[in-house]
Each structure stands twice: as structure tokens, then as C-alpha cells.
Scaffold this motif. Structure first.
Motif, PDB file in Angstrom:
ATOM      1  N   GLU A   1       3.838   1.508  -1.383  1.00 17.84           N
ATOM      2  CA  GLU A   1       4.371   1.659  -2.741  1.00 17.84           C
ATOM      3  C   GLU A   1       3.337   2.270  -3.674  1.00 17.84           C
ATOM      4  O   GLU A   1       3.660   3.125  -4.499  1.00 17.84           O
ATOM      5  CB  GLU A   1       4.836   0.307  -3.285  1.00 17.84           C
ATOM      6  N   SER A   2       2.071   1.864  -3.559  1.00 10.03           N
ATOM      7  CA  SER A   2       1.038   2.424  -4.438  1.00 10.03           C
ATOM      8  C   SER A   2       0.797   3.895  -4.125  1.00 10.03           C
ATOM      9  O   SER A   2       0.580   4.709  -5.034  1.00 10.03           O
ATOM     10  CB  SER A   2      -0.261   1.625  -4.307  1.00 10.03           C
ATOM     11  N   VAL A   3       0.838   4.273  -2.849  1.00 12.76           N
ATOM     12  CA  VAL A   3       0.657   5.678  -2.476  1.00 12.76           C
ATOM     13  C   VAL A   3       1.827   6.514  -3.000  1.00 12.76           C
ATOM     14  O   VAL A   3       1.633   7.622  -3.525  1.00 12.76           O
ATOM     15  CB  VAL A   3       0.515   5.811  -0.941  1.00 12.76           C
TER      16      VAL A   3
ATOM     17  N   SER B   1       0.833  -1.204   0.000  1.00  8.57           N
ATOM     18  CA  SER B   1       0.000   0.000   0.000  1.00  8.57           C
ATOM     19  C   SER B   1       0.870   1.258   0.000  1.00  8.57           C
ATOM     20  O   SER B   1       0.521   2.263  -0.627  1.00  8.57           O
ATOM     21  CB  SER B   1      -0.943   0.004   1.196  1.00  8.57           C
TER      22      SER B   1
ATOM     23  N   THR C   1       2.848  15.374 -13.057  1.00  4.01           N
ATOM     24  CA  THR C   1       1.854  16.097 -13.869  1.00  4.01           C
ATOM     25  C   THR C   1       1.837  17.579 -13.487  1.00  4.01           C
ATOM     26  O   THR C   1       1.667  18.449 -14.344  1.00  4.01           O
ATOM     27  CB  THR C   1       0.466  15.479 -13.712  1.00  4.01           C
TER      28      THR C   1
ATOM     29  N   GLU D   1       3.672   5.872  -5.620  1.00  5.17           N
ATOM     30  CA  GLU D   1       3.532   5.986  -7.075  1.00  5.17           C
ATOM     31  C   GLU D   1       2.509   7.054  -7.444  1.00  5.17           C
ATOM     32  O   GLU D   1       2.727   7.848  -8.370  1.00  5.17           O
ATOM     33  CB  GLU D   1       3.138   4.634  -7.671  1.00  5.17           C
ATOM     34  N   LYS D   2       1.375   7.083  -6.746  1.00  6.75           N
ATOM     35  CA  LYS D   2       0.348   8.083  -7.030  1.00  6.75           C
ATOM     36  C   LYS D   2       0.854   9.493  -6.754  1.00  6.75           C
ATOM     37  O   LYS D   2       0.590  10.425  -7.520  1.00  6.75           O
ATOM     38  CB  LYS D   2      -0.905   7.804  -6.205  1.00  6.75           C
ATOM     39  N   ILE D   3       1.579   9.648  -5.651  1.00  7.94           N
ATOM     40  CA  ILE D   3       2.111  10.973  -5.319  1.00  7.94           C
ATOM     41  C   ILE D   3       3.141  11.415  -6.351  1.00  7.94           C
ATOM     42  O   ILE D   3       3.137  12.575  -6.804  1.00  7.94           O
ATOM     43  CB  ILE D   3       2.726  10.964  -3.897  1.00  7.94           C
ATOM     44  N   SER D   4       4.012  10.487  -6.773  1.00 11.66           N
ATOM     45  CA  SER D   4       5.025  10.858  -7.772  1.00 11.66           C
ATOM     46  C   SER D   4       4.371  11.187  -9.115  1.00 11.66           C
ATOM     47  O   SER D   4       4.824  12.094  -9.828  1.00 11.66           O
ATOM     48  CB  SER D   4       6.054   9.741  -7.931  1.00 11.66           C
ATOM     49  N   GLU D   5       3.297  10.494  -9.494  1.00 12.83           N
ATOM     50  CA  GLU D   5       2.579  10.821 -10.729  1.00 12.83           C
ATOM     51  C   GLU D   5       1.939  12.199 -10.631  1.00 12.83           C
ATOM     52  O   GLU D   5       1.970  12.987 -11.595  1.00 12.83           O
ATOM     53  CB  GLU D   5       1.505   9.770 -11.003  1.00 12.83           C
ATOM     54  N   THR D   6       1.362  12.498  -9.476  1.00 13.06           N
ATOM     55  CA  THR D   6       0.729  13.808  -9.275  1.00 13.06           C
ATOM     56  C   THR D   6       1.761  14.923  -9.361  1.00 13.06           C
ATOM     57  O   THR D   6       1.529  15.969  -9.990  1.00 13.06           O
ATOM     58  CB  THR D   6       0.025  13.851  -7.911  1.00 13.06           C
TER      59      THR D   6
END
Length: 125
Positions: free
Chosen positions: A106-108, A104, A118, A110-115
Motif C-alpha cells: 500500500e505504501s509503494v 508495504s 506530480t 501511494e508513492k507511485i500514485s503521488e509521483t
């Protein structure tokens, strides 16, 4: 030869006096070692605890009168050692939440790094 001047009245018979029992510092270590193994989840310390408990059982010889009042019985020491082994190897039976938290996290991340990526790309355009 000269006559013997020893008199039977002067002979003092030997009376054996048993020494006082010494304080056993091994009892304190034997009682706290399983708890330390459980707290640190140290498998090696847990195995050493079991071996020392078995040795205490073998050395007791069934003479419970000679045992110290503060010392645990050898059977209780073995029980505590087995419990500490169970606690140390609990992750094999019941997988901990450490794997779930890692996934969990790692998924958080990844989402933060994508945000952030962008946001940076939109700010630089």
C-alpha cells in the motif's frame, strides 16, 4: 415308515475358511487427508482428519494383527491430524508476512500514485 438310508460315512464335516482380507481404500485416504489439509490450509478438512483418526483408534480395538500392512497405526494418524491442525491454525500463533506485505504494498502504491500525479500536473502546466 421306511428305514433311514443315511450313512455316517457320507457326512462331510464343515470347516470354516476365513475370507481373505480386503484392500482398505480408507487407509490411502486417511494417510493423505492430513497432508492435503496442511497443503490447502483448510481448517474444516483438518478437523475431519482428526475426527476420522479418533474413530480409527476407537475401531481398532487393540487388534493390531488384523490391521493392514499399508495402514498407519491409529496413534500416527492422530499425530498427523494434530500436526495438520497446528499448521492450519499457525497464523493465530505466528502472524504471517501477509499483513506486512500488504502494508508495504500500500505504501509503494501511494508513492507511485503521488509521483504520477506530480508528473501529470507538471506536464499539463
Amino acid at each position: 415308515m421306511a428305514p433311514s438310508v443315511k450313512s455316517r460315512e457320507l457326512v462331510i464335516p464343515y470347516i470354516h475358511v476365513a475370507p481373505a482380507p480386503e484392500a482398505d481404500s480408507g487407509a490411502v485416504i486417511g494417510q493423505s487427508m492430513p497432508m492435503a489439509a496442511m497443503f490447502m490450509k483448510n481448517k474444516l478438512l483438518s478437523w475431519v482428519t482428526l475426527i476420522t483418526a479418533i474413530l480409527a483408534l476407537l475401531n481398532s480395538g487393540g487388534n493390531s494383527a488384523a490391521a493392514s500392512e499399508t495402514a498407519q497405526s491409529p496413534f500416527v494418524r492422530i499425530l498427523m491430524a494434530v500436526v495438520s491442525l497446528g499448521v492450519c491454525y499457525m497464523d493465530l500463533v505466528v502472524p504471517g508476512s501477509s499483513g506486512i506485505k500488504k502494508k508495504s504494498t500500500e505504501s509503494v502504491v501511494e508513492k507511485i500514485s503521488e509521483t504520477i500525479a506530480t508528473a501529470v500536473s507538471s506536464a499539463t502546466k
